[in-house]
Motif scaffolding. Structure first.
Motif, short mmCIF file in Angstrom:
data_model
loop_
_atom_site.label_atom_id
_atom_site.label_comp_id
_atom_site.label_asym_id
_atom_site.label_seq_id
_atom_site.Cartn_x
_atom_site.Cartn_y
_atom_site.Cartn_z
N UNK A 292 13.15 2.01 19.20
CA UNK A 292 11.95 2.47 19.90
C UNK A 292 12.11 3.93 20.32
N UNK A 293 13.29 4.27 20.79
CA UNK A 293 13.55 5.65 21.20
C UNK A 293 13.44 6.58 19.99
N UNK A 294 13.97 6.12 18.86
CA UNK A 294 13.87 6.93 17.64
C UNK A 294 12.42 7.08 17.22
N UNK A 295 11.66 6.00 17.32
CA UNK A 295 10.25 6.05 16.94
C UNK A 295 9.47 7.00 17.84
N UNK A 296 9.88 7.12 19.08
CA UNK A 296 9.17 8.04 19.97
C UNK A 296 9.43 9.49 19.56
N UNK A 297 10.64 9.75 19.12
CA UNK A 297 10.96 11.12 18.73
C UNK A 297 10.49 11.42 17.30
N UNK A 298 10.58 10.41 16.44
CA UNK A 298 10.18 10.56 15.04
C UNK A 298 9.16 9.47 14.71
N UNK A 299 7.93 9.63 15.17
CA UNK A 299 6.95 8.55 14.99
C UNK A 299 6.63 8.33 13.52
N UNK A 300 6.84 7.10 13.04
CA UNK A 300 6.57 6.84 11.63
C UNK A 300 5.16 6.36 11.37
N UNK A 301 4.52 6.97 10.37
CA UNK A 301 3.30 6.39 9.82
C UNK A 301 3.65 5.47 8.66
N UNK A 302 4.79 5.75 8.03
CA UNK A 302 5.26 4.95 6.90
C UNK A 302 6.72 4.59 7.20
N UNK A 303 7.05 3.31 6.97
CA UNK A 303 8.45 2.89 7.02
C UNK A 303 8.80 2.38 5.63
N UNK A 304 9.76 3.02 5.00
CA UNK A 304 10.08 2.75 3.60
C UNK A 304 11.47 2.13 3.50
N UNK A 305 11.53 0.80 3.40
CA UNK A 305 12.84 0.14 3.33
C UNK A 305 13.37 0.07 1.91
N UNK A 306 14.63 -0.24 1.76
CA UNK A 306 15.23 -0.43 0.44
C UNK A 306 14.83 -1.78 -0.16
N UNK A 307 14.63 -2.76 0.70
CA UNK A 307 14.28 -4.10 0.23
C UNK A 307 13.02 -4.54 0.95
N UNK A 308 11.94 -4.71 0.22
CA UNK A 308 10.72 -5.11 0.89
C UNK A 308 9.61 -4.11 0.63
N UNK A 309 8.41 -4.50 1.02
CA UNK A 309 7.24 -3.66 0.80
C UNK A 309 7.27 -2.43 1.70
N UNK A 310 6.62 -1.37 1.21
CA UNK A 310 6.45 -0.17 2.03
C UNK A 310 5.51 -0.50 3.18
N UNK A 311 5.93 -0.16 4.38
CA UNK A 311 5.18 -0.53 5.58
C UNK A 311 4.30 0.64 5.98
N UNK A 312 3.00 0.43 5.88
CA UNK A 312 2.05 1.50 6.16
C UNK A 312 1.52 1.36 7.60
N UNK A 313 1.66 0.22 8.17
CA UNK A 313 1.20 -0.04 9.53
C UNK A 313 2.39 -0.49 10.38
N UNK A 314 3.32 0.43 10.65
CA UNK A 314 4.57 0.01 11.31
C UNK A 314 4.38 -0.53 12.71
N UNK A 315 3.39 -0.05 13.42
CA UNK A 315 3.23 -0.54 14.80
C UNK A 315 2.85 -2.01 14.82
N UNK A 316 2.25 -2.48 13.74
CA UNK A 316 1.96 -3.91 13.65
C UNK A 316 3.14 -4.68 13.09
N UNK A 317 3.78 -4.12 12.06
CA UNK A 317 4.77 -4.88 11.29
C UNK A 317 6.14 -4.90 11.95
N UNK A 318 6.57 -3.75 12.45
CA UNK A 318 7.94 -3.67 12.99
C UNK A 318 8.19 -4.69 14.10
N UNK A 319 7.28 -4.88 15.05
CA UNK A 319 7.55 -5.90 16.07
C UNK A 319 7.70 -7.29 15.49
N UNK A 320 6.97 -7.56 14.42
CA UNK A 320 7.10 -8.88 13.80
C UNK A 320 8.49 -9.03 13.19
N UNK A 321 8.95 -8.00 12.51
CA UNK A 321 10.29 -8.07 11.92
C UNK A 321 11.35 -8.12 13.01
#
Lengths: 274, 290
Positions: free
Chosen positions: B239-268
């Motif tokens: 969360x601290x990292x996200x505050x300093x580097x807010x992501x619009x896209x989260x691109x993992x090595x395994x899994x779909x590209x996350x375009x809505x991280x504020x919705x998806x990251x809490x679920x993960x």
């Protein structure tokens, strides 16, 4: 220094070289200087020879030289990998060029992330079309080609890991655990024996363990890794610990000392040593 | 196992491309077919095209090299590959390093290159150690920052962040797959199906509400140590990292590209908590230590 190191006369040889430390090894704490041995082991049994891991690529030529000095040519060679990481697979292609590898094995697992299958696709290794054998899930815990080498699936790990125990010499091949020692010089003795100065403190052990197993500081108090390690040691008589990195620990006094420290750390990894 | 490259390479943001393969578990007794189709597991790479320089994230594995090599050429379209940023020295993410350096003579390996001297001797003259928070100017406003990975696969794991597009490259963290592949009662089948390979999270049929339970297997397999820890300190670091580097896209090595991280990251993160140690919390440590 460039010769194989006899760990158990006629049965186990340590192979590999050392790496000079200048914040260039990720599992060694920052600021630690000196040298760290990078190890693999040749186990010579009556009917077969098992190479446990193949060392790092930077030492591949040295490992081949060392194997040429001690490898019996009249026995089939099995390579057993404790991890699919580069400190375990780095010498595989070079070894295959000089020695016929009858079997390439790892422990059993159902994990598409463990990378073992990909090892056979490395440049140099792919040419031989060697297949990787795995212990079947729920099957024997012995290395398939040996009657005395037992595989153990540990709780304490980062990536998929298999420990090995030699029932004859009571040697525990601990892969990336117990690799918390370094040496002051490049040509230092590669074993820690009873009576040698103790190079480890609780602080240094904690620093090395946190460098490798970064998550330990967030451990929960149920102590599963500690309990698992206690069980491994309770169920087996261990007289040597042969890790992937650092000195080979020999003798019950040395083993007990570092085992006790390790358990103390694993049971309270969030605490600084008193 | 076979590989599939459908839908890739794909531009996921201006100047940022999704490359890589999927492992296809066809006729594999460990992973049953779903609706007659095999299930897939991503092994993704990403390319950033600045106006001056280009940067590739991760190298993929030998089995996928031919496909990835063709994808890289397609995306570069005649340009040089300038930088290779391996997120960590694990086989699936770095095995094609020497091949990439051989094919692209201008390319330099950047990031946390500890261990690489041991693993890739002979390539050290092509490696530039860059500490955490180093920035690489790729030109045209594209700036790549090397970040400490709060969720690490190996000690040398690092993340990356491209500032102009606010894209976070997070290696093995935040991995998940599409739930349509799930078979009730079997938690090892959380993979996506063939026609979903390159979809982003906002394109997945059914939306993010179906992510529950379908990242659990990847987390248990890739981040084994989660079961021994209280993950909340990790979440706080993220969360601290996200505050300093807010992501619009989260691109993992395994899994779909996350375009809505504020919705998806809490679920993960909820999934991470579900597979993490459950026998106590930080408060219990006080009791044990007392």
């Amino acid at each position: 220094m460039n010769d194989p190191t006899e760990i158990v006369p006629g049965r186990i040889y340590r192979l590999g070289g050392t790496v000079a430390l200048h914040d260039n090894v990720s599992w060694v704490p920052a600021g630690v200087r000196g040298y760290q041995p990078q190890n693999c082991y040749l186990v010579i049994e009556d009917e077969t020879v098992t190479l446990i891991d193949t060392g790092i690529a930077a030492h591949r030529d040295l490992i081949v030289e060392q194997m040429l000095k001690v490898m019996p040519r009249d026995k089939p060679l099995t390579v057993f990998l404790t991890r699919s990481e580069y400190d375990c697979i780095g010498g595989l292609a070079a070894i295959q060029q000089h020695f016929p590898v009858a079997h390439l094995l790892a422990g059993g697992s159902v994990n598409p992330f463990d990378g073992f299958a990909g090892v056979t696709e490395l440049e140099g290794t792919w040419d031989s079309r060697i297949q990787l054998g795995r212990n079947p899930v729920g099957g024997s815990s012995m290395v398939d080609t040996s009657k005395d080498l037992e595989t153990i699936t540990p709780a304490l790990r980062l990536l998929v890991t298999f420990w090995v125990y030699d029932r004859v010499s009571k040697t525990f091949f601990s892969s990336d655990l117990f690799g918390h020692t370094v040496t002051a010089t490049a040509d230092a003795k590669l074993t820690l024996d009873p009576g040698d100065p103790d190079p480890t403190t609780p602080e240094s052990l904690r620093a090395h363990m946190l460098a490798k197993f970064h998550w330990l500081a967030q451990s929960l108090p149920d102590g599963v890794p500690a309990r698992d390690l206690k069980t491994v040691f309770a169920d087996r008589e261990i007289e040597n610990i042969a890790p992937s990195h650092g000195l080979v620990l020999r003798g019950k006094e040395v083993i007990q000392r570092d085992f006790d420290r390790m358990i103390t750390l694993l049971e309270h990894p969030w605490e600084m040593p008193a | 196992m076979t590989i599939d490259t459908s839908g890739r390479p794909r531009q996921i943001a201006p100047g940022i491309h999704h490359l890589g393969i999927c492992h296809v578990y066809l006729n594999d007794v460990r992973f049953p077919m779903v609706g007659g189709k095999p299930i897939h597991l991503h092994l993704s790479n990403y390319m950033i095209l600045g106006t001056e320089k280009t940067l590739l994230i991760d190298t993929g594995e030998p089995a996928g090299w031919e496909a990835l090599s063709a994808q890289i050429d397609q995306v570069l379209n005649g340009r040089e590959l300038n930088y290779l940023f391996p997120t960590h020295p694990e086989f699936l993410h770095s095995a094609n390093l020497t091949r990439i350096l051989d094919k692209y003579p201008e390319c330099r390996v950047v990031g946390d290159v500890r261990d690489y001297e041991m693993y890739f001797p002979g390539c050290t003259d092509r490696m530039d150690a860059m500490p955490i928070r180093s920035e690489i100017d790729l030109g045209g406003g594209y700036e790549f920052v090397i970040l400490e990975a709060p969720i690490k696969d190996l000690p040398a794991s690092v993340w990356g962040y491209e500032k102009s597009q606010q894209a976070l490259f997070c290696a093995d963290a935040f991995s998940f797959a599409h739930i349509n592949a799930s078979v009730p009662g079997q938690d090892m089948t959380e993979y996506h199906l063939a026609d979903e390979c390159s979809l982003t999270t906002d394109e997945l049929p059914g939306g993010v509400g179906q992510i529950r339970d379908n990242s659990a297997f990847i987390l248990r397999a890739a981040l084994y140590w989660l079961r021994y820890i209280d993950p909340n300190p990790l979440f706080a670091k993220v969360e601290k990292l996200f505050q300093e580097f807010p992501p619009k896209i989260v691109a993992p090595a395994h899994g779909h590209v996350i375009i809505n991280p504020r919705e998806v990251v809490p679920i993960i993160e909820a999934e991470m908590e579900s597979v993490s140690g459950t026998s106590g919390t930080m408060a219990d440590r006080v009791k044990v230590s007392a």
